[in-house]
Design a protein around this motif. Structure first.
Motif, mmCIF file in Angstrom:
data_model
loop_
_atom_site.group_PDB
_atom_site.id
_atom_site.type_symbol
_atom_site.label_atom_id
_atom_site.label_comp_id
_atom_site.label_asym_id
_atom_site.label_seq_id
_atom_site.Cartn_x
_atom_site.Cartn_y
_atom_site.Cartn_z
ATOM 1 N N GLY D 136 3.009 5.752 -4.481
ATOM 2 C CA GLY D 136 3.199 5.914 -5.913
ATOM 3 C C GLY D 136 2.071 6.698 -6.573
ATOM 4 N N THR E 43 1.665 -0.874 -0.938
ATOM 5 C CA THR E 43 3.121 -0.951 -1.056
ATOM 6 C C THR E 43 3.757 -1.161 0.315
ATOM 7 O OG1 THR E 43 3.136 0.448 -3.015
ATOM 8 C CG2 THR E 43 5.172 0.334 -1.766
ATOM 9 N N GLN E 82 7.513 -0.676 -7.308
ATOM 10 C CA GLN E 82 6.593 0.209 -8.022
ATOM 11 C C GLN E 82 7.365 1.184 -8.920
ATOM 12 O OE1 GLN E 82 3.775 2.114 -5.419
ATOM 13 N NE2 GLN E 82 2.376 2.583 -7.081
ATOM 14 N N ASP E 158 4.548 -5.247 -7.207
ATOM 15 C CA ASP E 158 3.892 -3.979 -6.901
ATOM 16 C C ASP E 158 3.527 -3.270 -8.199
ATOM 17 O OD1 ASP E 158 2.889 -1.779 -5.677
ATOM 18 O OD2 ASP E 158 4.680 -1.328 -4.490
HETATM 19 MG MG MG Z 1 2.161 1.760 -3.941
#
Ligand code: MG
Ligand code: ATP
Ligand code: ATP
Ligand code: SPD
Ligand code: MG
Lengths: 317, 260, 285, 347, 347
Positions: D136, E43, E82, E158
């Protein structure tokens, strides 16, 4: 328990008529029920071959001799038991040419059909297709897949060569004809729309077009006619053999032949049927004229089928 | 492309799509006895003939029934296969795709013939509809597969994962999350399956049960010997019928989802 | 990788029905056909005793058949290309346009499929024939002297095929475009791309799965089309499918017909694979 | 270098205005932040400036010229989208090259610029990855790099650092600020992080519910907030009550002189930031009000205490953890008089 | 209530391990945070616990039972993704109802639970909206609410607050923590925000490049970081050099006593957090080392200074803005000896 006969039949008007008239009449006469199976020689042939000669789904088939002769050779049919076909003797010789293996149940003679409004000089001979410049590019021919197409080849071979076997001459002639409109079936729509102005046509079809108001006519060419035939065959291992014979005899009877003449303008194959005066225009061929219809060596065609089809495909433009 | 140009372009394509059909529809109102154009006067005469023609009506019912059955079977099998293809096929992807396309790659006639021989050799014959329906499913399966897998390319697997994390099992995930989000592909594929089954000729021709008929066969047999506008009337009715199916599915099911 | 057995096995259930269907009702029946393609041609029967490679030999040795393959492929390519060019904008409009006309547009797009092929061909004859509306109109206006050859040739075949196959191009593209996040185009615009450029570099490549699906469908369908070429082409343009049908159901040359048909299928499959390779989407997992 | 001015800009998605008649004048090369709670209209405002959303009403001018008819791509903006909007079919490198190609830069320069920006966002070595192969935060950095690499005239950044850790975020801030200053890019920076808005911006625009609550320099906003809402949004505040008498408010913290017209005897509310309060051991002998520790919250560099004063009032205090107090400890609190500001009388 | 234990978990996407043989034992009802820089494997770890990614190697056990064979939907987890992964075709309400329906709760209860959670995430009134009609932060709150409303046994979050402003984030933290404690949910919380990890967690796992650098309580991590990398990640550090002599290091700040075996004359590096340093006016008369202000960064409640010591070394200092110094000012700095910790000798 009521017995049922599976009756293979052509579609359209044929099916309608069989459903409304022929089937019920047969049921009335014999008490047996009728299941119509609409199709044509190609699909019946495929079904029979898939099923095998031992367990055919039909008891009889009535189809073009060109298909029938192949199946016959493969042993699907039996030689007719003439004792069960009282009407066989009354048939014209034309209808009995299979040496007792089949009997022609319907004949549609084929001559030259044309649009009277779009053609100035009416055709007289097959050769006019080559000679009349008015026809150029507007000639319809059945394709080789259609039995009429095969007959076109044999006829032209005969006209331009030694005999029906002189296919080199036939193909040479087709080559010279230049561009034509080939159809697989249904020549009529092309004729109705004017895309085609002249083509081999069966007289019954021309009669119906004319009655529906289309300016068409049809001639018996000098070199002779050919025909759509429908040969009745009995399956060797027919599930309902007795009924099949009864039905075959029924179809060959003067009554049914007369009915089909009135309905489809076929030329009856039972010599006892007389064409009435008012039908003479629509059913021009009968009696002695029946012998003028040319017939062909289907074995020759069937054996050379692949080669002829390929040459046809390579020739026709 | 400027907007008006674009719109005109699309309109022209629509006109092209419609043209031959419009001709048929107009021809169906022909008062004369022939399929000619322009028609000789207008009338509903051939519709009356058609509605009174039990043979055609029966063929239409048969076709609708078979098309529906085919659509359901193909829809289910094809969608499952597409799900496998997009998410699980791995190295087999190309193989799976060519295999699923095989019924289209193989000529319909040959498939029909081979299937005809097969049904007889296993004793099914053509006394029933099994062979024909199998044939229809085979032919329509690639359409469902292709449409569904194309629409799944933009499906975010995280949606399924989220549903899974919330406790949804395999089937629920499919029904409540994936299906609504790949709807355009599934409906498109199923419509193709329905329409093609409704229209397929060769397979039906070879594999139809003894004594029965579908609309295309009936029309084909009819047109071999008849040239009246009745055929156009029949076609017009079948257009209206299938159009209704399409418009209703769009209205009821919605062919678009708003993701963004 | 530690993948539990259940996970390895379960996805196979998804493909199982299709695999069984294709295995039992396509592969098994076709084994027969493959065998058939090596049988001797028959003399008045569908096939004769014994086996041969001759059916394939005939195909490769006669330019007539090779020429047909070329014709068929050529028609297939053109049809596919034209469908793509004509269909894409419609797909785009259906996917992104106003919703009011979507149901109608959708029905219009499908409409070519709603008319039986024979009747549809009749419609084309009325429009394209030498005596058809277009030629009559043009002649009437004095724009042409004789009829334009719109039918009974490759042009006519392609027009009719494009018409009936457009839906197969439009629908997959439409659903692919629907799946594209419009903010990607916004991002492209913000980076200085014009509408056209952002379409070309963003929307178009992202709709590739739809294009790929559509092209494969149309291409494969045009290879195996035979009713349209025979009715509209007047049997003047020879294509493989027509010859296959002739051989198989009209003249009962099963061995040669099977060989031809298998060659046609293999050719099609090869192109599908090549096309798949050319349009492989590396950005996908 | 572009001056951006927004006049009475309004956007209604159909459920009432998301942005409600806001006006801002952003000078050439200025760095301005939009700060406000989730859903207050920051993204919407940015999208209207970029040209992605049509305004329901109002005008946007670049250098005095109305840009309604200027297509997005002609506005020379760089934008970071809140959801990144990376091109999924392009590698990191291709994503970054896109804007440069649009500007028809030579291949060589494109390559060097990309290498440089990748280095800045610490993604060297990731140039061949596709977005789905990135974490991300990595995706967010690519989005940032893609907007910055084109060095546009106007930079519109929508929470560009939300997914980064403190260290990286700090580095990115410096990177953005340096580039922005060097190239002189007019920048609108959307953030929900008041510290970020404070440290980076020339001016901060605080928005609530689609309206502008205050525009000012960071210290304006923090030290002279327009109202309690702004004060509370940009930091914590304690409300201290006290009676006015003789231009002085007597509170639990002692007497606080006030300016302003308050009648004697009125009950006044004063605001006091937690970090303005000093916390001392009870026995330190210093002056201060006694208080009891209710609870404390440790966040590494800082400790937040909740204290109960003798009056029963609860105050929050933030200190460094040099000396730690346990829950229940008695302490002394003290705040300089100039750190209080009046909020008004109690109704 | 579930104990989660991870053993030698590894994940390789094909470009080298993203997660590299990590082992963590999470007690029943424990709140643990994964903290680490962008791309360190947070993650990925979470996805493996959830069951979305197959591990390349290693084991995950819930209550001692290997869960390889337990399908995700049977694990009773709640997860915030996320990128949210909201169902785009469902309204907010339907998104929230989904998990409850899976649990076959009665309609009434579903309705009341949704109303309650919407109130908690401050989205009452948004229940009929589709995700695309929400702002970024609103979407994130829906994602959070969707995971919490089912009150699962294990919560995997997340970066659930990355797009929220400080105030809302604070409220959400309290909400999550309360629910987690009340229901006793074992929680793994991924964040890049060290303050968040510190304030919320029972224990913090610091990860770098796919490996665990340290596991410990928040104060362990902050005050006894395992190494410089951890120290720098969870807060700022100054490196102060000095010569060892007589168990004392003489630095620019004065002499600092050290424990540990360091040879006299060795050059040692000491770590010092910026907030440990006191800043005084040069003329205050206090003891301290003189320094010059290089620059300052104002972030509302705090000011960060960069100072140059007499030795030329640069140190960062963080203070409250009670007294402000301008760039160039001379100041005195002082730090208690116990706030230094040794990092090792200079090579
Ligand atoms: Mg992540
Ligand atoms: N699908 C994938 N294919 C290849 N590499 C991947 C994939 N997903 C993640 N990675 C890589 O694995 C590493 C760990 O990724 P992960 O998403 O776990 O990071 P993270 O700690 O969550 O980071 P962030 O805070 O930025 O979200 C990263 O370097 C990332 O680039
Ligand atoms: N497409 C839309 N349709 C309807 N309402 C919308 C749409 N987009 C945004 N909104 C609403 O408009 C308001 C402002 O949204 P905006 O995205 O500008 O908020 P924001 O300030 O960026 O918030 P955040 O910090 O959460 O991203 C929100 O209440 C949101 O729900
Ligand atoms: N009506 C057009 C659809 C035709 C489908 N035909 C399939 C061909 C398979 N070889
Ligand atoms: Mg936003």
């Amino acid at each position: 328990q009521q017995k049922t006969l599976v009756v293979p039949t052509l579609g359209g008007v044929w099916e309608q008529y069989w459903r409304s008239t022929v089937g019920p009449a047969f049921t009335k006469q014999t008490g047996a029920a009728v299941t119509l199976d609409v199709g044509n020689g190609r699909v019946w042939g495929a079904n029979l071959r898939a099923a095998g000669a031992a367990k055919p789904p039909y008891s009889m088939v009535m189809t073009n001799e060109v298909f029938a002769s192949g199946l016959r050779k493969e042993g699907f049919f039996e030689k007719l038991d003439l004792t069960k076909l009282s009407n066989y003797n009354d048939l014209y010789p034309l209808a009995k040419k299979t040496d007792g293996w089949g009997a022609i149940g319907a004949v549609s003679p084929i001559g030259i059909g044309y649009r009277t409004d779009l053609v100035k000089t009416k055709p007289k001979s097959w050769k006019d297709l080559w000679n009349n410049p008015e026809f150029k590019g507007k000639i319809g021919l059945y394709n080789f897949a259609n039995s009429a197409g095969k007959m076109e080849l044999l006829l032209f071979s005969k006209i331009f060569g030694k005999d029906q076997y002189d296919v080199d001459a036939g193909f040479a002639a087709l080559q010279k004809l230049g561009s034509v409109i080939q159809v697989d079936f249904n020549m009529s729509t092309g004729l109705a729309s004017g895309e085609i102005v002249v083509a081999p046509f069966d007289f019954g079809e021309i009669a119906r077009l004319r009655r529906q108001g289309l300016p068409v006519d049809c001639v018996i060419p000098e070199e002779g006619m050919f025909m759509f035939d429908q040969t009745i065959n009995i399956l060797a291992n027919a599930p309902e053999k007795e009924l099949a014979y009864q039905y075959a005899n029924f179809l060959l009877s003067p009554e049914v032949q007369g009915m089909m003449m009135k309905e489809f303008f076929i030329s009856p194959t039972n010599s006892k049927v007389v064409v009435p005066a008012d039908l003479k225009v629509d059913v021009p061929v009968s009696g002695a004229d029946m012998d003028k219809i040319l017939t062909w060596d289907w074995n020759f065609v069937n054996e050379k089928q692949g080669e002829l089809a390929e040459r046809w495909a390579k020739t026709i433009k | 492309m400027s907007k008006p140009f674009f719109t005109v372009y699309c309109l022209i394509i629509y006109a092209f799509l419609l043209a031959p059909i419009a001709v048929v529809v107009i021809a169906s109102f022909n008062a004369g006895a022939f399929l000619t154009f322009p028609p000789q006067g207008l009338s509903f005469r051939w519709y009356l003939v058609f509605f009174n023609n039990e043979v055609f009506m029966r063929a239409i019912r048969t076709s609708l029934w078979i098309a529906t059955l085919t659509m359901v079977i193909s829809g289910i099998i094809g969608t499952m296969a597409a799900m496998f293809y997009v998410t699980h096929a791995g190295k087999l992807k190309e193989t799976v795709r060519v295999a699923m396309l095989a019924p289209l790659l193989l000529p319909e006639v040959l498939t029909a013939i081979s299937l005809l021989f097969f049904v007889y050799s296993v004793g099914l014959g053509t006394q029933n509809l099994v062979g024909m329906i199998v044939g229809h499913v085979l032919i329509t399966l690639p359409f469902v597969f292709i449409n569904v897998s194309a629409s799944m390319e933009s499906y975010d697997p995280a949606w399924s994962l989220a549903a899974q994390s919330l406790g949804a099992g395999r089937f629920t995930r499919f029904r409540r999350i994936m299906l609504p989000l790949i709807k355009p592909g599934v409906i498109g594929g199923c419509l193709f399956a329905f329409i093609i089954s409704f229209d397929v000729f060769t397979i039906s021709f070879m594999l139809k049960g003894v004594g029965m008929s579908t609309l295309p066969i009936q029309l084909f047999d009819y047109l071999r010997t008849n040239f009246t506008p009745e055929a156009a009337a029949v076609s017009t009715c079948s257009i209206v019928l299938t159009m209704a199916v399409v418009v209703i599915s769009e209205k009821v099911l919605g062919l678009r989802i708003h993701r963004f | 990788m530690i993948v539990p057995p259940r996970k390895r096995f379960e996805p196979l259930l998804l493909i199982a029905p299709a695999a069984i269907l294709l295995g039992v009702f396509l592969v098994l029946p076709y084994l027969n056909i493959v065998v058939m393609s090596f049988r001797m041609p028959g003399q008045g029967t569908p096939y004769g005793p014994g086996f041969t490679l001759g059916n394939y030999g005939k195909f490769f040795s006669d330019f007539f058949y090779v020429q047909q393959v070329i014709n068929t492929l050529w028609i297939g390519f053109l049809t596919t290309f034209i469908c793509l060019v004509l269909g894409y904008p419609v797909a785009l409009q259906l996917a992104r346009g106003a919703s009011a006309f979507r149901a109608l547009g959708y029905a219009l797009v499908l409409s070519p499929l709603l008319v039986g092929i024979v009747i549809r061909s009749y419609g084309w004859t009325i429009l394209l024939g030498n005596n058809g509306i277009i030629n009559r109109t043009l002649t009437g206006w004095g724009l042409i002297d004789g009829p334009l050859p719109l039918m009974y040739n490759a042009l006519g075949i392609i027009i009719a095929l494009v018409h009936v196959f457009l839906p197969f191009m439009i629908l997959p593209i439409m659903s692919a475009i629907q799946g594209i996040d419009p903010s990607l185009e916004a991002a492209a615009r913000s980076l200085g791309a014009s509408k056209v450029t952002s379409f070309r570099r963003i929307t178009l490549p992202l709709s590739l799965p739809g294009i790929q699906a559509g092209c494969i469908l149309v291409f494969v369908l045009s290879l195996s089309a035979y009713v349209t070429p025979s009715l509209i082409g007047g049997l003047r343009v020879k294509t493989m499918a027509v010859t296959v049908v002739d051989a198989l159901i009209d003249t009962f040359q099963w061995p040669f017909g099977s060989a031809l048909a298998l060659m046609l299928s293999v050719t099609g499959a090869i192109f599908v694979v090549i096309f798949g390779r050319l349009t492989v989407m590396k950005w996908k997992a | 270098m572009t001056e951006v001015s927004i006049e009475k800009l309004t956007k209604d998605y159909g459920q009432g205005p998301a942005v409600n008649s806001i006006s801002i004048r952003i000078a050439e090369g200025e760095f301005i932040s939009l700060l406000g709670p989730s859903g207050c209209g920051k993204t919407t405002t940015l999208k209207m400036i970029a040209g992605f959303e049509d305004a329901t009403a109002g005008a946007i001018r670049f250098d005095g010229r109305d840009v309604v008819h200027v297509p997005v791509e002609k506005r020379d903006i760089g934008m970071v989208f809140q959801n990144y909007a990376l091109f999924p079919h392009m590698t990191v490198e291709k994503n970054l090259a896109f804007g440069l190609e649009m500007r028809k830069l030579p291949k060589d320069e494109i390559r060097t610029r990309i290498a440089k920006v990748l280095d800045m966002v610490q993604l060297t070595g990731y140039s061949e990855r596709y977005p789905r192969q990135l974490s991300g935060g990595q995706q967010q950095r690519v989005a940032l790099a893609r907007a910055l690499v084109i060095e546009p005239k106007i930079l519109l950044l929508d929470e560009p650092l939300a997914n980064l850790d403190a260290k990286l975020r700090e580095e990115m801030r410096v990177f953005i600020r340096d580039l922005q200053r060097r190239v002189g890019i007019t920048t609108v920076y959307v953030t929900h992080d008041q510290a970020e808005a404070m440290t980076m911006s020339d001016r901060v625009v605080v928005m609530f519910g689609g309206r502008i609550a205050q525009i000012g320099t960071p210290s304006d906003i923090y030290e002279r907030p327009a109202n309690l809402e702004v004060a509370e949004f940009v930091g914590q505040v304690n409300i201290i009550r006290g009676k006015v008498g003789n231009r002085v408010v007597s509170t639990a913290f002692g007497d606080v002189p006030v300016n302003g017209d308050f009648a004697d005897g009125a009950e006044l509310m004063l605001a006091l930031r937690p970090e303005a309060v000093e916390l001392l051991p009870i026995n330190s002998g210093a002056t201060g009000a006694p208080a009891k520790v209710l609870s404390s919250y440790y966040s590494g560099s800082l400790v937040d205490y909740r204290l109960e004063l003798a009056t029963g009032a609860v105050v929050n205090v933030q200190t460094f953890p040099r000396t730690r107090f346990a829950d229940g400890d008695q302490v002394l609190v003290h705040a300089p008089a100039d750190r209080f500001w009046p909020l008004g009388t109690v109704a």
